[in-house]
Design an enzyme around this catalytic site. Structure first.
Site, PDB file in Angstrom:
ATOM      1  CD  GLU A  75      80.490  61.723  14.783  1.00  0.00           C
ATOM      2  OE1 GLU A  75      79.787  62.468  14.067  1.00  0.00           O
ATOM      3  OE2 GLU A  75      80.102  60.604  15.158  1.00  0.00           O
ATOM      4  CB  CYS A  87      82.195  58.822  12.810  1.00  0.00           C
ATOM      5  SG  CYS A  87      81.198  59.838  11.678  1.00  0.00           S
TER       6      CYS A  87
END
Length: 143
Positions: A49, A80
């Site tokens: 991510e 993330c």
């Protein structure tokens, strides 16, 4: 999600935990595709991510990804999830849930905190079996 799964497989083939992420622009163009590179880069922040957000923001020339969607094969961790909030991702599509290290529905539940300035629309369970199976096979091969 198929592109995210392909990126996850590439990560696994390189010895990293098989997680893949794809960011799509508001117009539907692919801005970034990334797989985990923690082991390869010797970088604890090199989650799929984060790498995808870095690439997409570079391409957009803006630290915010307003209107962009993120597809990821595994529930994002707290780090993330925080980056997703800061990037102002519009929609988050999640494959498998992560009851051990997830930061969206489990653990920190980042988007539920009043200190979180942005919460994307969240959709989970997309190709969850394929995502979970890849993770199970990866970890079984290392035991």
């Amino acid at each position: 999600m198929p592109d995210a799964l392909t990126a996850a497989k590439t990560a696994a083939d390189a010895g990293d935990v098989p997680v893949g992420a794809v960011i799509i622009s508001p117009e539907g163009a692919v801005l970034a595709i990334a797989g985990n590179r923690v082991q390869r880069d010797h970088d604890p922040t090199a989650h799929a991510e984060i790498l995808a957000i870095r690439e997409a923001t570079r391409k957009q020339g803006n630290q915010r990804l307003d209107g962009c969607d993120l597809w990821v094969t595994l529930e994002p961790c707290a780090m993330c999830a925080g980056a997703i909030a800061h990037a102002r991702i519009r929609r988050l599509y999640i494959g498998a849930l992560d009851d051990k290290s997830g930061g969206v529905f489990h653990g920190a539940k980042v988007f539920d905190h009043k200190q979180c300035h942005h919460r994307p629309d969240i959709y989970d369970g997309l190709m969850a079996d394929a995502s979970a199976d890849m993770l199970k096979q990866f970890f079984a091969s290392r035991r």
